[in-house]
Scaffold this active site. Structure first.
Site, mmCIF file in Angstrom:
data_model
loop_
_atom_site.group_PDB
_atom_site.id
_atom_site.type_symbol
_atom_site.label_atom_id
_atom_site.label_comp_id
_atom_site.label_asym_id
_atom_site.label_seq_id
_atom_site.Cartn_x
_atom_site.Cartn_y
_atom_site.Cartn_z
ATOM 1 N N CYS A 65 34.971 55.387 40.605
ATOM 2 C CA CYS A 65 35.106 54.010 40.127
ATOM 3 C C CYS A 65 36.599 53.696 40.095
ATOM 4 O O CYS A 65 37.385 54.284 40.828
ATOM 5 C CB CYS A 65 34.448 53.833 38.765
ATOM 6 S SG CYS A 65 35.221 54.786 37.438
ATOM 7 N N TYR A 66 37.020 52.780 39.256
ATOM 8 C CA TYR A 66 38.434 52.416 39.170
ATOM 9 C C TYR A 66 39.274 53.492 38.489
ATOM 10 O O TYR A 66 40.282 53.930 39.016
ATOM 11 C CB TYR A 66 38.609 51.092 38.413
ATOM 12 C CG TYR A 66 37.996 49.918 39.124
ATOM 13 C CD1 TYR A 66 38.673 49.267 40.143
ATOM 14 C CD2 TYR A 66 36.729 49.466 38.774
ATOM 15 C CE1 TYR A 66 38.101 48.192 40.807
ATOM 16 C CE2 TYR A 66 36.154 48.394 39.433
ATOM 17 C CZ TYR A 66 36.852 47.756 40.450
ATOM 18 O OH TYR A 66 36.278 46.702 41.099
#
Length: 108
Positions: A65-66
């Protein structure tokens, strides 16, 4: 069934040894298109069915993810779907890009 945390150094080592390693990126489509770990597949509601059908349950999965937080929820979900080896990348794509900026692909 649960997932494990994975650090960047281990991911780099695994990718060198097995270029077919399954990396699933859960970021939004625009972020995924602008930059991702080479060979990553985008995992979202639209692609989840195909990924569940096409990916062997014994193949390791790395979820990105981020920053390494949301991927934990997705990794837990995938583990609950019967995948045996699921990992959440600590630091996410942001940390990956900072340390491996020359190893990022873009485009659709």
């Amino acid at each position: 069934m649960s997932f494990e945390h994975l650090d960047l150094a281990t991911l780099s080592d695994w990718r060198q040894r097995d270029p077919s390693l399954v990396v699933l990126d859960i970021r939004d489509p625009l972020s995924f298109t602008q930059g991702r770990i080479p060979g990553s597949r985008h995992l979202d509601n639209a692609s989840a069915g195909a990924i569940l059908e096409d990916t062997p349950r014994d193949k390791p999965l790395v979820v990105v993810c981020y920053h390494g937080h949301s991927s934990q929820q997705a990794a837990a979900w995938l583990a609950g779907q019967g995948f045996e080896k699921v990992y959440s990348l600590d630091g996410g794509f942001t940390q990956y890009q900072l340390t491996h900026g020359d190893d990022v692909e873009s485009g659709s």
